[in-house]
Every structure is written in structure tokens, then in C-alpha cells.
Design a protein around this motif. Sequence first.
Motif, short mmCIF file in Angstrom:
data_model
loop_
_atom_site.label_atom_id
_atom_site.label_comp_id
_atom_site.label_asym_id
_atom_site.label_seq_id
_atom_site.Cartn_x
_atom_site.Cartn_y
_atom_site.Cartn_z
N GLY A 477 -10.49 9.65 -17.48
CA GLY A 477 -9.49 8.64 -17.19
C GLY A 477 -9.53 8.34 -15.92
O GLY A 477 -9.33 7.09 -15.29
N GLY A 478 -9.01 9.63 -14.99
CA GLY A 478 -8.74 9.54 -13.54
C GLY A 478 -9.92 8.95 -12.82
O GLY A 478 -9.93 8.28 -11.99
N GLN A 479 -10.95 9.57 -13.33
CA GLN A 479 -12.30 9.17 -12.51
C GLN A 479 -12.63 7.52 -12.55
O GLN A 479 -13.03 6.92 -11.73
N LYS A 480 -12.19 7.15 -14.01
CA LYS A 480 -12.68 5.72 -14.07
C LYS A 480 -11.73 5.03 -13.04
O LYS A 480 -12.28 4.01 -12.51
N GLN A 481 -10.13 5.42 -13.14
CA GLN A 481 -9.59 4.63 -12.27
C GLN A 481 -9.86 4.80 -10.73
O GLN A 481 -9.62 3.64 -10.13
N ARG A 482 -10.43 5.90 -10.33
CA ARG A 482 -10.70 6.04 -8.86
C ARG A 482 -12.16 5.19 -8.80
O ARG A 482 -12.11 4.58 -7.49
N LEU A 483 -12.81 5.20 -9.69
CA LEU A 483 -14.26 4.28 -9.26
C LEU A 483 -13.76 2.88 -9.18
O LEU A 483 -14.34 2.19 -8.36
N ALA A 484 -12.70 2.37 -10.28
CA ALA A 484 -12.42 1.01 -10.25
C ALA A 484 -11.66 0.67 -8.85
O ALA A 484 -11.61 -0.33 -7.98
#
Length: 580
Positions: A477-484
Motif C-alpha cells: 500500500g505504501g509503495q503504491k502511494q509513493r509511486l503515485a
Amino acid sequence: MSSYLTLIPFIKKYKWFYLWGVLSLIMVDALQLAIPEILRRITDALQFGTLEKQQLFMYSLTILFIGLLMMLFRFLWRILIINSSRRMEYELRNEMFEQFLRLSTSYYNDKKTGDLIAHATNDILAVRNAASGGIITFTDALFLNLAAVTMMILTTNLKLTLIALIPMPILAFAIYQFGASINQRFKIVQEAFSELTESVQESFSGIRVIKSFSREEQEIHLFDQSNENLFNKNMNLAILFGTFSPTIQFISSISFFITLIYGTQLVMNHTITLGSFVAFNGYLASMVWSVPVIGFVINILQRGAASMSRINKLMEETPNIVEASDAIDLRNVHGHIEFSNVTFYYTTDKVPILKNFTFHIDPGSTIGIMGPTGSGKSTIPTLLLRLYDPDDGEIKIDGIPIKDTSLRSLRDQIGYVEQNSFIFSASIYENIAFGKEDHSKENIEMAAKLAGLHQDIVSFPETYNTLIGERGVTLSGGQKQRLAIARALVKNPPILILDDSLSAVDTQTEERILEGIKSTIHAKTTVIIAHRISTLKYCDKILVLDNGRPSEYGSHEELIKLDGFYAYQYYQQMLEDEIT
Ligand SMILES: Nc1ncnc2c1ncn2[C@@H]1O[C@H](COP(=O)(O)OP(=O)(O)OP(=O)(O)O)[C@@H](O)[C@H]1O
């Protein structure tokens, strides 16, 4: 059937293909009708004992030659008509997809994905079938019928023709009746199929929820119900089809029955020759074949028309969000944002989400927005991006009403990181570069570093080329947020909006990211929507929203002093931190 009018431009575009295709088809039919004529001559010559070897050889050779020509013309019409209908399908699908993307966000609010996919698949298929199979079979059957009847009258006997045709109106009526029911049942099957597809799609998307709640049994049961429903609807259609063919064949056989009784009498009393009787049966066989086909074609054309009218309805939809004809391009934005008396409803029958909302953000400042869930926080960027337009009031950037700007230039100025940003099934690189056409590898890496994702990416086997989503690795979830966040930063936008986009990141990482953004990207207006005080304390000012209205506004310290909602949240979160 008037819904087909929208196809006229396509048909005009490919008129020569269609014209030559239809002519080739008519040639096939004409050649086909020449065969009973040859059979008549052979039979007559046989009956009167005048058939010579050389004559028989010539007749056989002619039949062979006709077969060869039929093959050639069949090949031609198939290539010409099928080719143009495929081109039409291709262009129609492209136009439809462009329309899907042109339509505003609100269009998708009450639409089922399954139905939208059905437009692009089933509906286009039905129209293509009508524009190829439908046109071909219609021309084929119409010409064959008319030509066969003409030949029957001219070369054999008018009375025999009229008598043999007696069952035809009954046949036409039966076909029409069956056709209507088949169409209706077919529609029901389509609906059942769409329901099944929707349920399968949901199960795949929600597979983790299904498993974690041990809902497999129930899901299998629900699927079984949908599947059984589809089976039953298909069976209803199959039963009708099953009754259709034998009934039609039986009615057709009455024609042969009449011909046999009356025709043989005419042969016996020498009104017609045996050859004419044989040829007549040949013509009748072509006709009897083509009458039911006309019924089927009417179905194909009707089904195509229903699909075409659905497609037309979709193509006629106009986007709610439109650019002014003299829209200006927003350039070199400083980042001054102003909401004046903005009132907004998602659906007019419900309560307004923002009520007379007035607020402004200075260029280069960092503003936090907090408030209870559903208070309208995410609606603010949605309006700023013109995904929706306010019902009342005005929004300006650098003093320019956003309604007067081009959509593209407006959206180019804003880096928006949604609460749950969508990650495409593509490489990490492609996902970050998504919003920026003229990107460089350095830009992408810089954005990933600022978003605190670079270290994670280099630990993947194929680093930036690692595929993610359905075809590749699953991000946390955190990686997705940082990618966004990286995706928004790579645009280097003058206005950056982070909408609860650090909630799945630990506070130290969050601190690093926010510090990084603040120190690297100067003079950016940043809006941070968050529930966590630790996120908001970086902001110059914080706006607290309550039910679509500003309830508190000030710096962290000012709001603590105010002792309202913000202060309550602050103490509450401090207490939680102490406990954990
Ligand atoms: N597309 C939509 N169609 C209809 N109603 C919507 C839509 N999006 C949001 N809403 C409703 O508008 C209200 C405000 O939503 P919004 O997302 O702005 O709240 P929020 O303050 O950001 O909430 P949260 O903190 O939970 O994210 C909610 O009641 C929500 O149900």
C-alpha cells in the motif's frame, strides 16, 4: 431501423467495396440459377433420346465452369464486404473509445462496467454482423427469390408457380413470429451473460476480501445462481431455435408436396416437359432456402439496429465538462487558488457537499485540509481539476476562472495524488512517466527519490523496468502511494495536491518525503489533505472543514489554541502515540 442512419458515413466511405461486393454476390446467384436450366436441357434431351455424348460433355463442362466462376465471385464478395465491415467495426470501436474518454467523470457514476464493455464488444459485433452477414444474406435471399420466381414463371408454368408459392405467406408469417420471440429471448440471454461477467469480474477484483472473509462457498453459490440463470435463458433460446427449423422445414415441404402432385400431372398431360419439372424443383429449392433466411436476416438487422441505437445514444452523450470555445492556456502559474461562494452537489436531489465555500491559497504556500470523513475534503481537488463543475460560485487560479482555461493546460498545472491512485499493469517506469510525455530517465529517478521510492525500486530484480499490477509484482500500500506521488512530482507541477496519500507510509518516511518536496520544489503551492496531525504540522496553514464549510483556519499553533476539532484530534493522536 433508422438508427442505421449513423452508419451512412461508413457505408459512403466504403461504397465501392460494398457495390462491387453486392454485384459479385448477385453474379454468384445468377450463376447458381443457371444450373437448373442446364439440368432441364439434359433431362429433356434424355427424355426425348436426343442427348449426344458431345452435348453431355459440353453441359458438364459448363457446370464445372459455372462452379469455378461461383468460387471466384464468392471469394470476391467475401473479401470486399467482410473487409469493409471489419474496417467499420475497427473505426466504430475507436470512435467509441474516444467518446468514453471524452465523457466526464460524472457519466461513470451510475454506469456498470459490464454494460460499458458490452457496448464495445457485443453491440459492435451485432452491428458488424448486420453490416456484413445481414447485408450479404439479405441481398442474396432477395435476388435469389425474385430471380427464382421469374425463372419459374418464364421457363415453366405460371399456375404451377402460383400454387407452389401458396405456403410462402404462412412461412413468412411463421418466420416473423419466431423472429420476434428469438430476438426477445436473445436479449434476455445477453442480459444474463452481462450479469455473469460482472459477477466474475467482481470476484476477481475482490479475491483478497473473499478469501480473508472465507466467503468462497457463498461466492461459488452466487456464481452458480448466475450461471444457472444463463443456462436457463440459453435453453429457452435453444428450445425456440429447435422448434424454428423443423417448423420452417415442414411448411416448406408443403411447397414440394404441391409441386409433386400438380407438377407430375402437368408432365403427364404434356403441359410441361420432364426437364421443366426438374428445373422447377431446382428453383423451388433455392427459394425455399432463401425465404427463412430473409426471416433470419431481419433478426440480424433488428438486433444490429437495437445495438446501433445503444451505440448512438452513447455517442450522442455530451460531456458535462466542456471547454469554452475561446479557452485560454494556463501558463507559468504562480499557484494562487481561489474558491468564491462555491456550492456543489454530486447529485442534485441530495445535500450539497460544499456550501457557499470561500477560501483562498497563497502562491507557494503549503495548506493542510482536515475534517471528518465525508466533509468534502477530496471534493476540493476534484473541482479544481474540473472533473466536476460547481453548481454555483467560481474557482480561479492566478485570478483566471478555471472555466475559461483549456482543460489540458489546467490539468497540466496540477499534480494530484488521489487517495487510492490507480496503478496500471505496466512497468514502474511507465507508471511514473504516465503524466509527462517529454520525460527523461533522470526526471523519473529524481521523482522516485523525492517520493522515497527509489530504494525500493532498485531492490526489484528489474528495477525501473519491473512490471507491476496484474502482469507483475504486487506493490505494498505504501509503495503504491509513493509511486503515485512520484507520478505527480515528475510533472513538476506548480500546484501539488496530496489527498490522504501518505496514510500508508510510516511517519519517518512521511517526514522525509515532505521535507524533500518542500526543499527541492520551491514556490509550489501544496495542498495536503490528511487526517494525521503529523502530516499537517508541515503546513503553513490548516483549514478544517465541517459539512462542506470551513470551521477552523490557522497555523498548527493557532488551531491548538482555538481548542476546537483540530486540537481535539491533536490530543487524541498524541494519546494514541503514547499508548503505542
Ligand atoms: N462521485 C460521487 N458521487 C456521489 N457522491 C459522492 C461522490 N464522491 C463523493 N461523494 C460523497 O460526497 C461526500 C464528500 O466526499 P469527499 O470524498 O469529498 O469527502 P472527504 O472529506 O474527502 O472524505 P474522506 O475523509 O472519507 O476521504 C461524501 O458523502 C461522499 O459520499
